[in-house]
Design an enzyme around this catalytic site. Sequence first.
Site, PDB file in Angstrom:
ATOM      1  CE  LYS A  59       0.277  -1.289  -2.414  1.00 33.43           C
ATOM      2  NZ  LYS A  59      -1.148  -1.050  -2.578  1.00 33.43           N
ATOM      3  CD  GLN A 103      -4.339  -2.674  -2.377  1.00 36.53           C
ATOM      4  OE1 GLN A 103      -3.390  -2.010  -1.973  1.00 36.53           O
ATOM      5  NE2 GLN A 103      -4.391  -3.141  -3.612  1.00 36.53           N
ATOM      6  CG  ASP A 126      -3.195   5.077  -3.792  1.00 41.35           C
ATOM      7  OD1 ASP A 126      -2.310   4.512  -4.457  1.00 41.35           O
ATOM      8  OD2 ASP A 126      -3.999   4.473  -3.058  1.00 41.35           O
TER       9      ASP A 126
END
Length: 299
Positions: A59, A103, A126
Amino acid sequence: MTQENGLAKRIDGKAFAASLRVRIGKEVERLVRDHDLKPGLAVVLVGEDPASQVYVRNKGVQTLEAGMNSYEHKLPDDTNEADLLALIEKLNNDDSVHGILVQLPLPKHINETKVINTVHPDKDVDGFHVVNAGRLATGQAALTSCTPVGCVMLAKDTLGDLSGLEAVVVGRSNIVGKPVAQLLLQENCTITIAHSRTKNLEEVCRRADILIAAVGRPQMIKGDWIKKGACVIDVGINRIDAGNGKTRLVGDVDYQDALATAGSITPVPGGVGPMTIACLLRNTVQAACMIKGLDLPDL
Ligand code: GUN
């Protein structure tokens, strides 16, 4: 849709994601040039899970390649919940940060729901915050979970208009199953969400013009569960024993078996996986534009 050899078309998610990242990079250049706006993505990793470390590294690299700022926060496994929540609040109030991703999975002693809902909804790249889930479900503009967005992009690129098609989603997670069903509903598909208690799962799958597999069970879906010519989007990433002392990645669909019945299918690796990070970058650009009150780019 099947190719001349009678086998399913391979949907190249890797190539699609690469071209999406190029478009995102051009949009970032324009935002910097015309609006002095450089989107920034903060990624928070708690602990040392090897798979998570790989994802977070990728990422960071791809964020920088797209011309955006990347901020990595690596915290030890024994970080307490209050300290993690305090970091998120700090990022919520940091004007150089437009997107925040924590995460998952988190260590067991940390309440995942509380963490997800502490991220400001406007920076929730997200799309996991309850406000964004609610906006998606009610058809309002929302930051939307990356993997589902990637799945629908690939289905539309392959089939064109999805209106009126039967879509079966196997799996009901908050991260993939539920949001992908919502997105397909917005595309005017008729939706079935199947799961571990579904009766006659094979028959239900055979109804699908679009079959989305997101169960996390290696090669569970066989060729004869698939309607002739269907578009199969495989979200699974499962590591199995390759027999020679090594391991290999497979999806939730038995790819070789499915090739003869499906019209098109995403491979694993190289299908949905690369789309997830590209859509995260897209969400970060969208979040930056929304925060600055700019029109959303068409990406
Ligand atoms: N872990 C596995 N997939 C994801 C994802 O899409 N987002 C986050 N935050 N963590 C993950």
